[in-house]
Scaffold this motif. Sequence first.
Motif, PDB file in Angstrom:
ATOM      1  N   ASN A 210      22.280  93.692  45.613  1.00 37.79           N
ATOM      2  CA  ASN A 210      23.597  94.197  45.439  1.00 37.79           C
ATOM      3  C   ASN A 210      24.476  93.758  46.500  1.00 37.79           C
ATOM      4  OD1 ASN A 210      22.055  96.076  46.890  1.00 37.79           O
ATOM      5  ND2 ASN A 210      23.205  97.798  46.151  1.00 37.79           N
ATOM      6  N   THR A 219      31.808  95.809  43.061  1.00 34.10           N
ATOM      7  CA  THR A 219      30.707  95.660  43.550  1.00 34.10           C
ATOM      8  C   THR A 219      29.686  94.936  42.473  1.00 34.10           C
ATOM      9  OG1 THR A 219      30.341  97.860  44.735  1.00 34.10           O
ATOM     10  CG2 THR A 219      28.356  97.219  43.666  1.00 34.10           C
ATOM     11  N   CYS A 221      25.660  94.135  41.338  1.00 35.95           N
ATOM     12  CA  CYS A 221      24.430  94.749  41.220  1.00 35.95           C
ATOM     13  C   CYS A 221      23.508  93.499  41.507  1.00 35.95           C
ATOM     14  CB  CYS A 221      23.875  95.301  39.825  1.00 35.95           C
ATOM     15  SG  CYS A 221      24.981  96.722  39.214  1.00 35.95           S
ATOM     16  N   GLU A 223      20.742  92.696  40.097  1.00 39.09           N
ATOM     17  CA  GLU A 223      20.190  91.973  38.977  1.00 39.09           C
ATOM     18  C   GLU A 223      21.032  90.903  38.416  1.00 39.09           C
ATOM     19  OE1 GLU A 223      20.604  95.048  39.358  1.00 39.09           O
ATOM     20  OE2 GLU A 223      19.289  96.199  38.092  1.00 39.09           O
ATOM     21  N   TRP A 251      15.928 101.274  37.380  1.00 37.49           N
ATOM     22  CA  TRP A 251      16.172 100.652  36.118  1.00 37.49           C
ATOM     23  C   TRP A 251      17.677 100.228  35.975  1.00 37.49           C
ATOM     24  CZ3 TRP A 251      11.992  99.868  33.564  1.00 37.49           C
ATOM     25  CH2 TRP A 251      11.056 100.716  33.584  1.00 37.49           C
ATOM     26  N   CYS A 256      24.118  95.384  33.605  1.00 38.64           N
ATOM     27  CA  CYS A 256      23.122  94.567  33.786  1.00 38.64           C
ATOM     28  C   CYS A 256      22.146  94.139  32.738  1.00 38.64           C
ATOM     29  CB  CYS A 256      22.303  95.077  35.196  1.00 38.64           C
ATOM     30  SG  CYS A 256      23.401  94.761  36.706  1.00 38.64           S
TER      31      CYS A 256
END
Length: 300
Positions: A210, A219, A221, A223, A251, A256
Amino acid sequence: MKLCWQIDAPLEPAMLSLMQTAADQAARCEGIERLCAVSVRLCSDEQIRELNRDFRGIDRATDVLSFPLIRYPEGTTAGQADALVRGCYDDEADACMLGDLVISVEHLLAQAEEYGHSPAREAAYLLVHGLCHLFGYDHIEENDKRRMRAMEEKILSGIGQSRDEAAPVTDETLLVLAREAMERSYSPYSHFAVGAALLCEDGRVFQGCNVENASFGLTNCAERTAVFKAVSEGAREFTAIAIAAQGSAPWPCGACRQVLNEFAPGIRVLVTWDGKADEAPLQALLPHGFGPSELPDGKE
Ligand code: THU
């Protein structure tokens, strides 16, 4: 695939015919639709040593040398470069000439003995390895190496000559790579470090962390960092993603899940935190998801 043989050191006909089968399978796996040709010279250690010295400045014998005729753009291989392949049409071969391979029969036989498998299997392996170089694969960077090994394995397993050592990336490896990526997180605002490792169909792994921003809203993430890295390097087929954090199960967030669904609705999602791990299919995390196939063009 046309193999234009130059035989300075003999091999049994059965081995030559397995090599032809391997070459045809290689063209199929790579997705080359045009008829291609490769010149294959079988020679002695002394002869390959001379070539290795003259062309690479390495004065010793080796098992296989590849001389590709095409320079593929970064990250691209023959299957995605039809125009370049077509440009290599050769009148004499009446096919698109991809380059030359030189194989030392002495090395081939010695390596088969050393690894404890048949000379035929070693012959198929060396040919496939050399062909992959002519297709534009290499094994200098770790990711390129995984991709090349995955292609070699796909070809060889398709003709019953699988190499055990070309093991696929395991879940455990993917989790380790996600934890490693977590260490590179830029999260001075939330202090919640996340790492991801995305496994592609072709064996490559893309890591992401991230990346926060003083404006908060910008921001990215972990993923999505991994997915965007992969897509921008030409990979779009994903089989699994591992995500690591500390304190709670990471999770993926809704955004994402949606981005993963765009490319890989069938992907497996693995999470790890505080020494624990869990997994779920994306389908369970994003039931009734909206994806490309919901759009009119996607259905066609
Ligand atoms: N974060 C991720 O990296 N992945 C997720 O799926 C959820 C949240 C990050 C974004 C932000 O930097 C921090 O975790 C706190 O939300």
